[in-house]
Design a protein around this motif. Structure first.
Motif, PDB file in Angstrom:
ATOM      1  N   THR A 120       0.831  -1.208   0.000  1.00  0.00           N
ATOM      2  CA  THR A 120       0.000   0.000   0.000  1.00  0.00           C
ATOM      3  C   THR A 120       0.866   1.259   0.000  1.00  0.00           C
ATOM      4  O   THR A 120       0.553   2.236  -0.696  1.00  0.00           O
ATOM      5  N   GLU A 121       1.958   1.232   0.761  1.00  0.00           N
ATOM      6  CA  GLU A 121       2.851   2.400   0.793  1.00  0.00           C
ATOM      7  C   GLU A 121       3.482   2.633  -0.582  1.00  0.00           C
ATOM      8  O   GLU A 121       3.592   3.784  -1.047  1.00  0.00           O
ATOM      9  N   VAL A 122       3.863   1.572  -1.263  1.00  0.00           N
ATOM     10  CA  VAL A 122       4.429   1.701  -2.609  1.00  0.00           C
ATOM     11  C   VAL A 122       3.374   2.262  -3.563  1.00  0.00           C
ATOM     12  O   VAL A 122       3.665   3.145  -4.387  1.00  0.00           O
ATOM     13  N   ALA A 123       2.149   1.768  -3.442  1.00  0.00           N
ATOM     14  CA  ALA A 123       1.068   2.250  -4.306  1.00  0.00           C
ATOM     15  C   ALA A 123       0.820   3.740  -4.081  1.00  0.00           C
ATOM     16  O   ALA A 123       0.624   4.504  -5.035  1.00  0.00           O
ATOM     17  N   ARG A 124       0.802   4.168  -2.833  1.00  0.00           N
ATOM     18  CA  ARG A 124       0.574   5.588  -2.525  1.00  0.00           C
ATOM     19  C   ARG A 124       1.720   6.453  -3.050  1.00  0.00           C
ATOM     20  O   ARG A 124       1.495   7.549  -3.571  1.00  0.00           O
ATOM     21  N   ARG A 125       2.939   5.971  -2.918  1.00  0.00           N
ATOM     22  CA  ARG A 125       4.091   6.741  -3.411  1.00  0.00           C
ATOM     23  C   ARG A 125       4.047   6.852  -4.931  1.00  0.00           C
ATOM     24  O   ARG A 125       4.334   7.916  -5.487  1.00  0.00           O
ATOM     25  N   ASN A 126       3.711   5.765  -5.589  1.00  0.00           N
ATOM     26  CA  ASN A 126       3.591   5.829  -7.052  1.00  0.00           C
ATOM     27  C   ASN A 126       2.505   6.809  -7.461  1.00  0.00           C
ATOM     28  O   ASN A 126       2.664   7.583  -8.411  1.00  0.00           O
ATOM     29  N   SER A 127       1.387   6.779  -6.738  1.00  0.00           N
ATOM     30  CA  SER A 127       0.282   7.680  -7.035  1.00  0.00           C
ATOM     31  C   SER A 127       0.678   9.146  -6.840  1.00  0.00           C
ATOM     32  O   SER A 127       0.318  10.010  -7.638  1.00  0.00           O
ATOM     33  N   ASP A 178      -8.853   4.781   0.157  1.00  0.00           N
ATOM     34  CA  ASP A 178      -8.170   3.779   0.977  1.00  0.00           C
ATOM     35  C   ASP A 178      -8.362   2.374   0.417  1.00  0.00           C
ATOM     36  O   ASP A 178      -7.444   1.552   0.460  1.00  0.00           O
ATOM     37  N   ALA A 179      -9.550   2.095  -0.110  1.00  0.00           N
ATOM     38  CA  ALA A 179      -9.794   0.788  -0.719  1.00  0.00           C
ATOM     39  C   ALA A 179      -8.985   0.646  -1.999  1.00  0.00           C
ATOM     40  O   ALA A 179      -8.436  -0.421  -2.288  1.00  0.00           O
ATOM     41  N   MET A 180      -8.898   1.721  -2.760  1.00  0.00           N
ATOM     42  CA  MET A 180      -8.111   1.707  -3.993  1.00  0.00           C
ATOM     43  C   MET A 180      -6.642   1.429  -3.684  1.00  0.00           C
ATOM     44  O   MET A 180      -5.991   0.606  -4.347  1.00  0.00           O
ATOM     45  N   ALA A 181      -6.113   2.092  -2.664  1.00  0.00           N
ATOM     46  CA  ALA A 181      -4.714   1.891  -2.281  1.00  0.00           C
ATOM     47  C   ALA A 181      -4.483   0.452  -1.815  1.00  0.00           C
ATOM     48  O   ALA A 181      -3.446  -0.147  -2.107  1.00  0.00           O
ATOM     49  N   PHE A 182      -5.450  -0.109  -1.106  1.00  0.00           N
ATOM     50  CA  PHE A 182      -5.349  -1.486  -0.622  1.00  0.00           C
ATOM     51  C   PHE A 182      -5.259  -2.459  -1.792  1.00  0.00           C
ATOM     52  O   PHE A 182      -4.392  -3.345  -1.810  1.00  0.00           O
ATOM     53  N   ILE A 183      -6.162  -2.322  -2.777  1.00  0.00           N
ATOM     54  CA  ILE A 183      -6.175  -3.228  -3.925  1.00  0.00           C
ATOM     55  C   ILE A 183      -4.894  -3.088  -4.744  1.00  0.00           C
ATOM     56  O   ILE A 183      -4.288  -4.080  -5.160  1.00  0.00           O
ATOM     57  N   LEU A 184      -4.482  -1.843  -4.967  1.00  0.00           N
ATOM     58  CA  LEU A 184      -3.215  -1.624  -5.671  1.00  0.00           C
ATOM     59  C   LEU A 184      -2.051  -2.211  -4.875  1.00  0.00           C
ATOM     60  O   LEU A 184      -1.101  -2.757  -5.461  1.00  0.00           O
ATOM     61  N   GLY A 185      -2.139  -2.098  -3.562  1.00  0.00           N
ATOM     62  CA  GLY A 185      -1.079  -2.629  -2.700  1.00  0.00           C
ATOM     63  C   GLY A 185      -0.936  -4.133  -2.794  1.00  0.00           C
ATOM     64  O   GLY A 185       0.137  -4.682  -2.551  1.00  0.00           O
ATOM     65  N   LEU A 186      -2.032  -4.818  -3.170  1.00  0.00           N
ATOM     66  CA  LEU A 186      -1.963  -6.268  -3.376  1.00  0.00           C
ATOM     67  C   LEU A 186      -1.255  -6.626  -4.674  1.00  0.00           C
ATOM     68  O   LEU A 186      -0.958  -7.798  -4.913  1.00  0.00           O
ATOM     69  N   GLY A 187      -1.028  -5.616  -5.513  1.00  0.00           N
ATOM     70  CA  GLY A 187      -0.381  -5.865  -6.805  1.00  0.00           C
ATOM     71  C   GLY A 187      -1.359  -6.056  -7.941  1.00  0.00           C
ATOM     72  O   GLY A 187      -0.981  -6.529  -9.017  1.00  0.00           O
ATOM     73  N   ILE A 188      -2.633  -5.713  -7.712  1.00  0.00           N
ATOM     74  CA  ILE A 188      -3.638  -5.807  -8.771  1.00  0.00           C
ATOM     75  C   ILE A 188      -3.691  -4.464  -9.492  1.00  0.00           C
ATOM     76  O   ILE A 188      -4.003  -3.441  -8.868  1.00  0.00           O
ATOM     77  N   PRO A 189      -3.379  -4.426 -10.789  1.00  0.00           N
ATOM     78  CA  PRO A 189      -3.377  -3.147 -11.519  1.00  0.00           C
ATOM     79  C   PRO A 189      -4.799  -2.687 -11.826  1.00  0.00           C
ATOM     80  O   PRO A 189      -5.387  -3.068 -12.841  1.00  0.00           O
ATOM     81  N   VAL A 190      -5.375  -1.915 -10.929  1.00  0.00           N
ATOM     82  CA  VAL A 190      -6.755  -1.476 -11.086  1.00  0.00           C
ATOM     83  C   VAL A 190      -6.779  -0.004 -11.473  1.00  0.00           C
ATOM     84  O   VAL A 190      -6.079   0.820 -10.885  1.00  0.00           O
ATOM     85  N   TYR A 191      -7.582   0.306 -12.484  1.00  0.00           N
ATOM     86  CA  TYR A 191      -7.652   1.659 -13.026  1.00  0.00           C
ATOM     87  C   TYR A 191      -9.072   2.198 -12.840  1.00  0.00           C
ATOM     88  O   TYR A 191     -10.028   1.603 -13.321  1.00  0.00           O
ATOM     89  N   GLU A 192      -9.175   3.312 -12.122  1.00  0.00           N
ATOM     90  CA  GLU A 192     -10.495   3.903 -11.930  1.00  0.00           C
ATOM     91  C   GLU A 192     -10.841   4.776 -13.124  1.00  0.00           C
ATOM     92  O   GLU A 192     -10.024   5.557 -13.617  1.00  0.00           O
ATOM     93  N   GLY A 193     -12.069   4.611 -13.612  1.00  0.00           N
ATOM     94  CA  GLY A 193     -12.554   5.420 -14.721  1.00  0.00           C
ATOM     95  C   GLY A 193     -13.867   6.072 -14.357  1.00  0.00           C
ATOM     96  O   GLY A 193     -14.437   5.831 -13.284  1.00  0.00           O
ATOM     97  N   TRP A 194     -14.360   6.888 -15.257  1.00  0.00           N
ATOM     98  CA  TRP A 194     -15.628   7.593 -15.023  1.00  0.00           C
ATOM     99  C   TRP A 194     -16.322   7.807 -16.355  1.00  0.00           C
ATOM    100  O   TRP A 194     -15.690   7.994 -17.394  1.00  0.00           O
ATOM    101  N   GLY A 195     -17.611   7.760 -16.299  1.00  0.00           N
ATOM    102  CA  GLY A 195     -18.413   8.005 -17.486  1.00  0.00           C
ATOM    103  C   GLY A 195     -19.856   7.734 -17.141  1.00  0.00           C
ATOM    104  O   GLY A 195     -20.227   7.616 -15.973  1.00  0.00           O
TER     105      GLY A 195
END
Length: 593
Positions: free
Chosen positions: A300-307, A353-370
Motif C-alpha cells: 500500500t505504501e508503494v502504491a501511494r508513493r507511485n500515485s 483507501d480501498a483503492m490503495a489497498f487493492i493496488l497494494g496487493l499488486g492488482i493493476p486497477v484503473y479507476e474510470g468515469w463516465g
C-alpha cells in the motif's frame, strides 16, 4: 492462435464480429462458468447466422427493436449478436424490473419480440398490457405459446440475405438502447450508435492493449452498459473470451476457475474482496497475521508513493520485493486475480483507501468515469500513471471541462444520439455546442486528472451551508467496517451528519462462524452487542478520515438488507436517496431528536 491487429477499422459491430470470427475460428469465444456450454468463434458465427434467419422469419426487420431479459448466460451473446445482424436493435432489461417498469420499456422501445428465460415469462406477459409483443423466445426450454432458441434457429426465411443484411448496418445505425436504472422517475432510453461504441473502443485502445487471448467474466447485469461493453462488445471487437456467470454469488468460484486477465468491478465488489481478504487474515495465527499485515502495508505504501509521484527508497523497494514473493503473489492467487493485466473500477467513486489497498496487493486497477450517455468510460487512469482518488484523464478524442457551477461537461464522438422519443430531455442534456451535462460535480487539475466530488443533486448542504459529498462519507465507513453492507449519509439542511446502515450478509455469516453464533441473519445480528461494537469501531475509524463537519454523529443499524433493484438500491447498486428518506423517515427523525 495469434493474429495481427485489424488494418481496417470496421464500420459496425457486425463487421467487427465477422472479422473476429474469421480470424479465430477454432478459439473459444463464449463459455459457461464450468466450461459448458462453450462456443468457438466458428460455432458462434454459425449460430448467429441461423438465429438471424429465424428472427427474420418471425418478422424482425432492420430498424426494429428486440428486448432481451436474461441472466448472464452465453445465450445472451448469441441472441444480441443475431439481432444486430438483422439490422435491428437489441436492448436489455434488468431482471429486477417490475412488470410496470418493463411495460414502460416496451412502450418506449416498441419491440414485438422478447428473448428471455422461463423464470421471467410471467412477468413479461404481465407487462405486455397492449399485446404489442408477439413472440416470446426462451433460451432454457419450451414455454406455452413461445419458441425455444433451437426452434428459432430452425426457421427458414428464403428471401433473407444474411450477408447483405449485416453489411447494410452502418456506423450511424442504432446499436442498442440502454435504459437508465434511475434513482427517480421512469427509465430513459439512451440511444447509442455503432459509431459511439467503436469510438469508445478506439479511445480505450489508446490507453492499454486488449488481446484476443484475454479472458473476462460477465457477471454484472448486461442491462448496465459497463458490463455490456466490457464483456459483450469487447468480445465482438477485440475477440476476448467471455465466461458468463448467471449467479453473481458464484463470482469468487469463477475467479478461481477462469483466472481472468481483464476484470471489471463496481466499488461494492472491491469492498467485498477487501473484506474477504481481511477475514482470511483474521483467522491466521498471530505470526502470520503480522507478516501478511506487514506485506499489505508495504504494498500500500508503494502504491501511494507511485500515485503521489514520490520516490521509492531502496529499502522499501527491497521490502516490496520480499512482500511480493512471500505474501502478495499468494494472496492474488487465492483470489483468482493473479493473471489480471488490467482491472477497471467504475459506476461510482471508490474510496481512496480501498483503492490503495487493492493496488497494494499488486492488482493493476484503473479507476474510470463516465455514464451511459457517454458510451461508458469518458476518462480513465493509465498504466504507469495511476493517481488514487481521481478517475484519470479524458480518453483520447474526448473533451472534459468544468462548468461555472462545477458540473462536468463532456464532448466528443462518445456522446449518445439522444434519449429515445424524448427531444426535450435530450436538449436539456446536450447543449447547442455539443456538451453533455453529466450531473456530476468535479475538478480538473493542471495535469488533466479529474476528481469526482459527487452527483450534483446529491450533495449534502448542511444547516450552516457547508457542501459535503455523501458518497465520500459512505465510502469511508464501508472501507473501515466490513460488516456494513449499505450506508447512506443524511444531513441535508441539518446541523450534523447521521447515517443508516445495513449489514452485509456474507460478512455476517463469517462473523457468526468466528464467534459461534447460531443465527447469522442480518436481522438478528443488527441487535447483537458484539456486532454493534464492531460497527461503532468502524464509524470511529471512518470519522478519523473525515473532516469534522463530515463526521457521523449518530447512526442506526437497520435489521434489513437492501437488494439491487429493490426499494433502496438501483440494479447497479446506487442508492435511491429520496425513496430511502421517505421510507425510513421515522428512523431518520429519531436520530435528530
Amino acid at each position: 492462435m495469434n493474429g495481427a491487429p485489424l488494418t481496417e477499422q470496421p464500420n459496425s459491430l457486425c463487421a467487427a464480429f465477422q472479422a473476429t470470427a474469421a480470424r479465430y475460428p477454432d478459439q473459444v469465444a463464449l463459455r459457461g462458468p464450468d466450461g459448458t456450454p462453450s462456443y468457438t468463434w466458428a460455432e458462434y458465427a454459425d449460430r448467429v447466422r441461423k438465429l438471424a434467419t429465424g428472427l427474420t422469419a418471425l418478422g424482425v426487420r432492420a430498424g426494429d427493436t428486440v428486448a432481451i431479459m436474461l441472466t448472464n448466460v452465453p445465450e445472451f451473446h448469441l441472441a444480441d449478436t443475431a439481432v444486430l445482424h438483422t439490422g435491428a436493435t437489441p436492448f436489455s432489461i434488468y431482471n429486477t424490473f417490475t412488470a410496470e417498469q418493463v411495460s414502460h420499456l416496451f412502450g418506449n422501445a416498441g419491440n414485438r419480440v422478447v428473448v428471455t428465460e422461463t423464470q421471467f415469462v410471467d412477468k413479461l406477459r404481465a407487462a405486455n398490457i397492449d399485446g404489442r409483443v408477439e413472440h416470446f423466445i426462451c433460451v432454457d426450454g419450451p414455454v406455452e405459446g413461445g419458441y425455444t432458441l433451437d426452434e428459432v434457429a430452425g426457421l427458414s426465411a428464403p428471401d433473407f440475405d444474411f450477408d447483405a443484411a449485416w453489411r447494410a448496418v452502418q456506423a450511424d445505425s442504432l446499436l442498442t438502447l440502454v435504459y437508465t436504472s434511475g434513482t427517480t422517475g421512469p427509465p430513459k432510453g439512451v440511444e447509442l450508435t455503432h459509431a459511439n461504441m467503436l469510438a469508445e473502443f478506439s479511445a480505450v485502445d489508446g490507453v492499454f492493449e486488449v488481446r484476443p487471448q484475454d479472458r473476462v467474466i460477465s457477471y454484472l447485469p448486461d442491462a448496465h452498459l459497463a458490463n455490456r461493453a466490457f464483456g459483450h462488445y469487447n468480445n465482438l471487437i477485440e475477440g476476448v473470451q467471455v465466461t458468463a456467470v448467471a449467479d453473481p454469488k458464484q463470482l469468487v468460484a469463477a475467479l478461481a476457475e477462469v483466472r481472468p486477465t481483464l476484470f471489471l468491478a463496481v466499488p461494492a465488489i472491491w469492498y467485498k474482496l477487501k473484506a474477504g481478504i481481511e477475514n482470511i487474515v483474521a483467522q491466521e495465527s498471530s505470526v502470520k497475521r503480522a507478516v501478511v499485515g506487514w506485506a499489505i502495508g508495504v504494498g500500500t505504501e508503494v502504491a501511494r508513493r507511485n500515485s503521489d509521484r514520490r520516490p521509492i527508497p531502496i529499502a522499501l523497494s527491497w521490502q516490496h520485493a520480499a512482500a511480493e514473493r512471500l505474501v502478495l503473489s499468494t494472496l492474488r492467487a487465492k483470489m483468482g486475480l493473479d493473471q489480471v493485466r488490467a482491472a477497471i473500477t467504475g459506476a461510482s467513486p471508490i474510496a481512496p483507501d480501498a483503492m490503495a489497498f487493492i493496488l497494494g496487493l499488486g492488482i493493476p486497477v484503473y479507476e474510470g468515469w463516465g455514464m451511459t450517455e457517454t458510451s461508458a468510460a469518458a476518462t480513465l487512469n493509465r498504466p504507469g500513471g495511476i493517481r488514487i482518488g481521481t478517475v484519470g484523464t479524458a480518453l483520447p478524442g474526448t473533451e472534459v471541462t468544468v462548468a461555472e457551477d462545477g458540473e462536468l461537461l463532456v464532448r466528443g464522438p462518445l456522446i449518445m444520439r439522444g434519449y429515445r422519443h424524448d427531444p426535450e430531455q435530450t436538449a436539456a442534456a446536450i447543449d447547442a455546442d455539443g456538451w453533455m451535462h453529466t450531473g456530476d460535480i468535479g475538478t480538473i487539475d493542471a495535469d488533466g486528472y479529474i476528481r469526482i466530488v459527487d452527483r450534483k443533486k446529491e450533495l449534502i448542504i448542511n444547516a450552516a451551508g457547508k457542501n459535503m459529498s455523501p458518497s465520500n462519507i459512505e465510502g469511508a465507513v464501508k472501507v473501515s467496517c466490513a460488516l456494513v453492507g449499505a450506508a447512506i449519509a443524511i444531513g441535508d439542511n441539518r446541523k450534523f451528519v447521521t447515517a443508516l446502515f445495513t449489514l452485509d450478509a456474507d460478512a455476517c455469516a463469517a462473523y457468526a462462524a468466528q464467534h459461534g453464533l447460531p443465527d447469522a441473519s442480518p436481522a438478528v445480528l443488527a441487535a447483537d452487542p458484539g456486532v454493534l461494537a464492531v460497527v461503532e469501531a468502524g464509524v470511529c475509524a471512518a470519522n478519523e478520515r473525515l473532516a469534522r463537519v463530515e463526521q457521523i454523529k449518530k447512526y442506526t443499524v437497520l435489521p434489513v438488507t437492501w437488494e439491487p433493484g429493490g426499494d433502496e438500491l438501483t440494479p447497479k447498486m446506487s442508492l435511491k436517496r429520496k425513496p430511502i428518506a421517505a421510507k425510513y423517515a421515522a428512523e431518520i427523525e429519531a436520530l435528530y431528536e
